[in-house]
Enzyme design. Structure first.
Site, mmCIF file in Angstrom:
data_model
loop_
_atom_site.group_PDB
_atom_site.id
_atom_site.type_symbol
_atom_site.label_atom_id
_atom_site.label_comp_id
_atom_site.label_asym_id
_atom_site.label_seq_id
_atom_site.Cartn_x
_atom_site.Cartn_y
_atom_site.Cartn_z
ATOM 1 N N ASN A 1 0.835 -1.188 0.000
ATOM 2 C CA ASN A 1 0.000 0.000 0.000
ATOM 3 C C ASN A 1 0.871 1.240 0.000
ATOM 4 O OD1 ASN A 1 -0.099 1.691 2.678
ATOM 5 N ND2 ASN A 1 0.162 -0.436 3.316
ATOM 6 N N ILE B 1 -0.652 4.720 0.671
ATOM 7 C CA ILE B 1 -1.795 5.604 0.894
ATOM 8 C C ILE B 1 -1.290 7.034 1.082
ATOM 9 C CG2 ILE B 1 -3.837 6.025 2.343
ATOM 10 C CD1 ILE B 1 -3.799 3.258 0.972
ATOM 11 N N LEU C 1 -0.772 8.535 4.060
ATOM 12 C CA LEU C 1 -1.417 9.168 5.219
ATOM 13 C C LEU C 1 -2.552 10.099 4.832
ATOM 14 C CD1 LEU C 1 1.561 9.981 7.645
ATOM 15 C CD2 LEU C 1 0.324 7.837 7.312
ATOM 16 N N CYS D 1 7.758 7.871 9.124
ATOM 17 C CA CYS D 1 7.502 9.036 8.284
ATOM 18 C C CYS D 1 8.839 9.632 7.898
ATOM 19 C CB CYS D 1 6.703 10.083 9.057
ATOM 20 S SG CYS D 1 5.059 9.526 9.554
ATOM 21 N N ASN E 1 5.704 -1.922 11.676
ATOM 22 C CA ASN E 1 5.134 -1.180 10.564
ATOM 23 C C ASN E 1 5.542 -1.906 9.280
ATOM 24 O OD1 ASN E 1 3.881 0.874 9.065
ATOM 25 N ND2 ASN E 1 4.448 2.381 10.625
ATOM 26 N N GLY F 1 0.390 -9.267 9.771
ATOM 27 C CA GLY F 1 -0.118 -10.489 9.184
ATOM 28 C C GLY F 1 -0.969 -11.361 10.075
HETATM 29 C C1 LIG Z 1 -3.626 0.363 3.940
HETATM 30 C C2 LIG Z 1 -2.732 0.500 5.124
HETATM 31 C C3 LIG Z 1 -2.599 1.736 5.750
HETATM 32 C C4 LIG Z 1 -1.762 1.893 6.840
HETATM 33 N N1 LIG Z 1 -1.660 3.107 7.445
HETATM 34 C C5 LIG Z 1 -0.876 3.249 8.541
HETATM 35 C C6 LIG Z 1 -0.810 4.478 9.235
HETATM 36 O O1 LIG Z 1 -1.474 5.454 8.899
HETATM 37 N N2 LIG Z 1 0.012 4.573 10.305
HETATM 38 C C7 LIG Z 1 0.755 3.518 10.753
HETATM 39 O O2 LIG Z 1 1.471 3.634 11.744
HETATM 40 N N3 LIG Z 1 0.687 2.318 10.129
HETATM 41 C C8 LIG Z 1 -0.106 2.167 9.046
HETATM 42 N N4 LIG Z 1 -0.187 0.939 8.424
HETATM 43 C C9 LIG Z 1 0.579 -0.190 8.969
HETATM 44 C C10 LIG Z 1 -0.300 -1.061 9.844
HETATM 45 O O3 LIG Z 1 -0.755 -0.348 10.949
HETATM 46 C C11 LIG Z 1 0.453 -2.306 10.329
HETATM 47 O O4 LIG Z 1 1.573 -1.899 11.087
HETATM 48 C C12 LIG Z 1 0.944 -3.183 9.207
HETATM 49 O O5 LIG Z 1 0.076 -3.164 8.104
HETATM 50 C C13 LIG Z 1 1.165 -4.628 9.620
HETATM 51 O O6 LIG Z 1 -0.005 -5.250 10.049
HETATM 52 P P1 LIG Z 1 -0.979 -6.123 9.074
HETATM 53 O O7 LIG Z 1 -0.120 -7.106 8.346
HETATM 54 O O8 LIG Z 1 -1.958 -6.772 10.003
HETATM 55 O O9 LIG Z 1 -1.623 -5.159 8.154
HETATM 56 C C14 LIG Z 1 -1.029 0.783 7.328
HETATM 57 C C15 LIG Z 1 -1.167 -0.458 6.703
HETATM 58 C C16 LIG Z 1 -2.005 -0.616 5.620
HETATM 59 C C17 LIG Z 1 -2.117 -1.964 4.984
#
Ligand SMILES: Cc1cc2nc3c(=O)[nH]c(=O)nc-3n(C[C@H](O)[C@H](O)[C@H](O)COP(=O)(O)O)c2cc1C
Ligand SMILES: Cc1cc2nc3c(=O)[nH]c(=O)nc-3n(C[C@H](O)[C@H](O)[C@H](O)COP(=O)(O)OP(=O)(O)OC[C@H]3O[C@@H](n4cnc5c(N)ncnc54)[C@H](O)[C@@H]3O)c2cc1C
Ligand SMILES: Cc1cc2nc3c(=O)[nH]c(=O)nc-3n(C[C@H](O)[C@H](O)[C@H](O)COP(=O)(O)OP(=O)(O)OC[C@H]3O[C@@H](n4cnc5c(N)ncnc54)[C@H](O)[C@@H]3O)c2cc1C
Ligand SMILES: Cc1cc2nc3c(=O)[nH]c(=O)nc-3n(C[C@H](O)[C@H](O)[C@H](O)COP(=O)(O)O)c2cc1C
Ligand code: FES
Ligand code: FES
Lengths: 324, 291, 324, 291
Positions: C70, C72, C74, C131, C195, C248
């Protein structure tokens, strides 16, 4: 559908870009049961060490989503047995061979390189930098640009000039480009990436780490996005340096992805465990993909995804701006 | 460098039949290239999960039977453990299955018509019937000892009774045959039938016990071990265990290509899951720099 | 089957350990359509920035094996709108809220923290250190222990004492433990990991990067082995520090894996895209797993896989050596 | 904060029928909760690949039809593009499918019995028939313009002919109807039927063209857009495109919850795939710190 698949690692020509990844093809004879090793670009050996090594205790493997963890611990026969039995077996069959070496000190890498200097059948030397540096509290060489460069410079200084030295990089670093640059400055003729990032899994039945070694290297398609990113970044920063790309290549499409990112050679590791014919299948699929897209030469596709947004493919091909 | 005696092949076979056998599932797959090369003790490795699967490593299964139908079929018997075997349990006739085999070193067969005790634990028994067949064709006497945790997990009791001179069954819960383990009854069987050799397949602790019994009787024992495997063809080095070679040196050998069948007394069962300090290339071991 | 699922982030009690991951639950109201947000441990907001942000161009998403990328950027309404609309909406519904903040300078993080100080309904602040630091040529804060510690210390100094400050770490570092230690030394009450590692994929039809932003963050089960390893390493080094584990998690088993590695809270991100009820399902599965293994308290499972090889589970539970 | 008008549900539905319609596949799935909440323009998201899949993100499909059978079924029509749709094409009756829906904002319907032109491109036509039905129930006149690359990719021509006052077909290769694109014939149709409003669903370039035509005729146009989606429920922020709000400000809005249906002239088609410099929160834009 005839695409010129030749590619180069420094001055060494490979008939095609598909090779095996270090540590994933044992001594070569195992895969030779399935196909003629002369048909692939090269075979990379396991990482050869000075002494024979029994490796890590079992379990050494755990499956993870779209990947696996391994903690083999460089099990192997040691350089003497390698030079006596394994390398001659490959040389007799005219298999292009990239010899991977692993050591715990700069001196050990250098001694290994010296042993390889006069050995017939060494097409290139790949320096596995993901080994713990016993002189730096076990910190892995690959995580430190200066330590990596020191190993590479020393290996380069003893290897024959016509044998390219390839530095194999790890993704577990803050900035892969700076390590890559340090290695090239140290004399690396080519770069190879990525080695396994460090991972871990826990057996939730036993409530213990799945691997006897606790942590292990992650491989397979799960890591392909990391591999593509590393190849992309390094090719962007050092466009003239040949890159062996690897990490989760299962199909011709995957190999093509790494090539578009900047790899001129693609190594296949974990896929071999799933499909002993993986290299030949991937090679065929890659050739078909290239042909279908109108490429006459593999070289024209290397790094092509870096072309500026407006530019067409044709343009690039016509000008023969290949990065090789 | 040891050459694997039989060249394995990869085939995309069609599932011919699926059946349940008590606690187990059995799949028969049309795989001529594998059936034709098969010898007792061989195994196959199976790709699981279909085209977009996240489960990448192959699963190993002993070949239970081969038949000449449709130019050659192989059958294997399995228990559902994790996602791979769960997926296999959902296969239906006419589905295709990607197999590599035959793999491993088969059971060595005696030249003379000796008396053999075949010991099987859980689904390990499935491997023994082709062995029994080959032994009987050479005029050997075959006796079975089969065991499991419970009656529904004893595989092949009926067939053993048909084929064997004697068949002794054990279950840990006493639901079939004698309550206990195969190793409880094995000494008696060996003594009764004056066994010359033991063949065994089953969980590692059972193989250790069976080996100990055979060693006590000073008769050869051939065991088929089970180690976690990723490739089955000798390239990944995950399936090693400490085995003593002809030269007396312990090496970490690959059970997929140098096994799964070993002489029991050569396997250092107590050290499985470790690198014995005296193994070739053990860390800091005395054998460093030994070629 | 009643397991005490309570857990703590510093002094803040959560009714259970399952929370949403930053940036994966938008403003909260979207998921509230599917279930009562009060039933999960907490909701983590997207990373709030000072100004509204439109984010990155599309495509922002690419699927990868067992994961996704992704970029995005922020996208969000900015802190004013957040405080005016989103936070009150959550507070009214008594949803425990971890507010994630993102900035480009230490001053910006600090200013954001100051804005949150008097806002009702902030259970904890999570500092998204992934960031780009605009004062350090865009180098991501999380890759540098000193820069991370500086942000944390400054945020900690302005936040109310009873609001824990959580440092969110990246796996794209040489040594996650040293960054973790720097953050704790800087005043972090808890750590959150991982992250997204930086990845990339190429559209082999278009022969261009799949994402408009070229590289993106990798998430989903593919990265779970990296998450387990980071949690394990940090818990081993800093056993007293609460860890929010993520990366994950799709099932109760996966959450249990991170808990055994040392996490006392588990965040669910990408799984929410697949299954809007993921948090509740994972919570139920986790509770069942714990009950089946005879746990009376979640806390007894935290970090349990670290017990020495000989030790039994019972032993640990009896002595109540929980790491909380 | 805008509330999605209908609360979606997740259901594990059973596939009732599968059929091929020229170049397309159609699946009918028993999903009462979704069928009952459905309004024309809604879509569903489907989990693909089965238990151990490596393809994690859901796939979005417009709902083609809902029926009351078995307490409620939904049908969607799709073309095989990548692994997810390839897997769906292999589904058979009685397989189960995990759906979330109904999703998105449906087509707004006029209060008065006006004349509507419904424009569909490729599988986009599949969405239009429930819209047509609802319009006709309100006494509206419905005319169809359907187009595709070739005859086998024009979906629903027969049904359109049955339902519409007029039906105009276009194909790029001329294999059905007029050679060309829907936008070539649309001005004529609008003029002929004196259309009051246009509804459109199809590829983005088509929607842009249709919108331009409607703007020229100064009649309202409702378009259902298609953007790459990971969640379909508004939490991942991947599906955004620049849309002008009632206040004249361009925002990057989520097409899954704020769309997929938009007033055509509000969508900045030329800027899709970019962040327009004047969008709220655009980097370095003048709108920083605008609440
Ligand atoms: C679409 C998307 C947007 C995310 N936005 C943020 C964010 O704004 N701030 C942040 O600290 N992490 C962000 N993350 C990271 C997630 O919080 C998380 O740390 C990471 O995706 C691992 O977990 P997961 O595999 O369950 O998604 C984002 C992840 C995804 C997939
Ligand atoms: C030579 C040999 C013969 C075998 N024969 C049979 C048989 O006839 N019937 C039968 O039911 N089982 C047999 N097994 C065990 C069988 O391979 C495992 O049960 C199976 O791989 C488990 O897969 P899973 O996806 O269900 O479990 P998971 O635990 O999810 O498997 C994860 C990974 O670990 C590996 N693995 C897990 N357990 C084992 C194991 N015990 N042995 C080897 N690899 C393992 C798998 O290959 C896979 O890579 C045999 C194993 C070997 C090595
Ligand atoms: C609101 C909406 C309605 C749709 N209705 C239909 C329909 O009725 N019939 C039909 O055939 N297709 C429809 N699509 C497109 C359909 O979602 C994609 O063709 C499908 O997701 C492709 O999946 P894949 O695995 O085959 O391809 P892949 O390219 O491998 O998909 C990879 C990822 O990208 C996403 N993706 C790829 N292409 C698209 C796309 N065009 N739109 C959205 N996501 C995409 C997938 O969801 C997945 O996450 C619709 C899309 C949207 C957004
Ligand atoms: C079982 C196994 C053993 C490996 N052994 C080595 C090795 O000896 N030396 C080395 O440089 N890399 C080794 N690697 C890393 C691979 O060469 C390769 O860099 C990595 O696995 C990524 O490629 P893949 O995803 O195709 O496997 C090994 C990988 C695996 C899975
Ligand atoms: S399973 Fe790979 S070497 Fe034996
Ligand atoms: S698809 Fe996730 S927000 Fe629209």
């Amino acid at each position: 559908m005839s695409v010129d698949m030749r590619t180069y690692l420094g001055h060494v020509e490979l008939v095609n870009p598909i090779i095996t990844a270090a540590g994933c093809a044992a001594s070569g004879s195992e895969l030779a049961q399935f196909f003629d090793l002369g048909r692939i670009g090269a075979l990379t050996t396991r990482s050869i060490t000075m002494a024979p090594r029994a490796g890590r205790p079992t379990p050494r493997m755990a499956e993870t989503p779209s990947g696996m963890l391994n903690a083999i611990g460089l099990q192997g026969p040691g350089v003497d047995a390698f030079l006596e039995r394994e390398l001659p077996w490959l040389a007799q069959r005219s298999v292009r061979t990239v010899v991977s070496i692993g050591g715990g000190t700069v001196a050990e890498y250098t001694a290994l390189a010296r042993r390889l200097t006069d050995a017939p059948g060494v097409s290139a030397v790949e320096v596995n930098l993901s080994c713990p540096n016993i002189e730096d509290r076990g910190r892995v060489f690959a995580r430190d640009g200066a330590a990596s460069a020191e190993v590479i410079a020393s290996v380069r200084s003893v290897m024959r000039y016509d044998v390219p030295v390839v530095a194999k990089l790890s993704p577990d670093v803050m900035d892969v480009v700076s390590v890559a640059r340090a290695c090239v400055d140290g004399g690396a003729d080519a770069l190879s990436m990525i080695n396994n990032p460090l991972g871990m899994s826990i057996d939730t039945e036993a409530m213990r780490p799945s691997l006897a070694a606790v942590t292990g290297g992650l491989s397979g398609p799960a890591i392909r996005p990391l591999a593509v990113r590393c190849v992309w970044q390094v090719h962007a920063a050092l466009p003239g340096v040949p890159i062996i790309g690897m990490g989760g290549v299962l199909t011709g499409r995957d190999a093509f992805e790494l090539i578009l990112a900047g790899a001129c050679v693609v190594a296949v590791g974990t896929a071999l465990f799933h499909d002993p014919y993986a290299c030949l299948r991937i090679l065929r699929e890659l050739e078909e993909l290239l042909a279908a897209r109108g490429f006459h030469r593999l070289a024209d596709a290397v790094g092509l995804a870096h072309r500026p947004p407006g530019a067409s493919t044709r343009h690039r091909i016509d000008l023969e701006e290949s990065s090789l | 460098m040891r050459e694997t005696p039989v060249t394995p092949v990869q085939v995309t076979g069609t599932v011919l039949t699926t059946r349940r056998v008590d606690a187990y599932h059995a799949l028969t797959v049309v795989a001529p290239g594998i059936a034709e090369r098969f010898r007792p003790g061989h195994f196959v490795s199976v790709a699981v999960g279909g085209a977009q699967t996240s489960t990448l490593t192959r699963r190993a299964f002993s070949i239970h039977d081969v038949k000449p139908d449709y130019s050659g079929t192989v059958e294997f018997v399995f228990t559902v453990r994790g996602p791979g075997t769960a997926w296999l349990a959902e296969r239906r006739a006419r589905d295709t299955l990607d197999l590599v085999g035959p793999l491993g070193r088969p059971f060595p067969l005696p030249r003379d018509p000796v008396t053999c005790v075949l010991v099987g634990g859980e689904y390990g028994s499935a491997t023994l019937f082709t062995v029994a067949d080959a032994l009987q064709q050479r005029g050997c006497r075959v006796d079975f000892v089969l065991g499991a945790a419970s009656a529904d997990r004893v595989f092949g009791a009926l067939r053993a009774r048909r084929m064997g001179e004697t068949t002794t069954l054990t279950t840990e819960d006493g639901s079939l045959g004698l309550r206990g383990r195969v190793t409880d009854v094995l000494p008696g069987v060996i003594a009764d039938v004056r066994a010359d050799v033991v063949y065994a397949c089953g969980p590692m602790p059972m193989l250790r016990g069976v080996t100990a019994v055979a060693v006590e009787f000073d008769i050869p024992v051939q065991v088929a071990v089970e180690e976690r495997m990723a490739c089955g063809i000798g390239v990944c080095m995950t399936c090693v265990l400490p085995v003593i070679g002809d030269d007396g040196v312990t090496r970490m050998v690959r059970s997929c290509v140098e096994g799964p069948v070993f002489r029991g007394e050569r396997v250092r069962f107590d050290d499985v899951g470790t690198i014995p300090f005296d193994a070739l290339g053990a860390p800091g071991g005395g054998s460093r720099n030994v070629g």
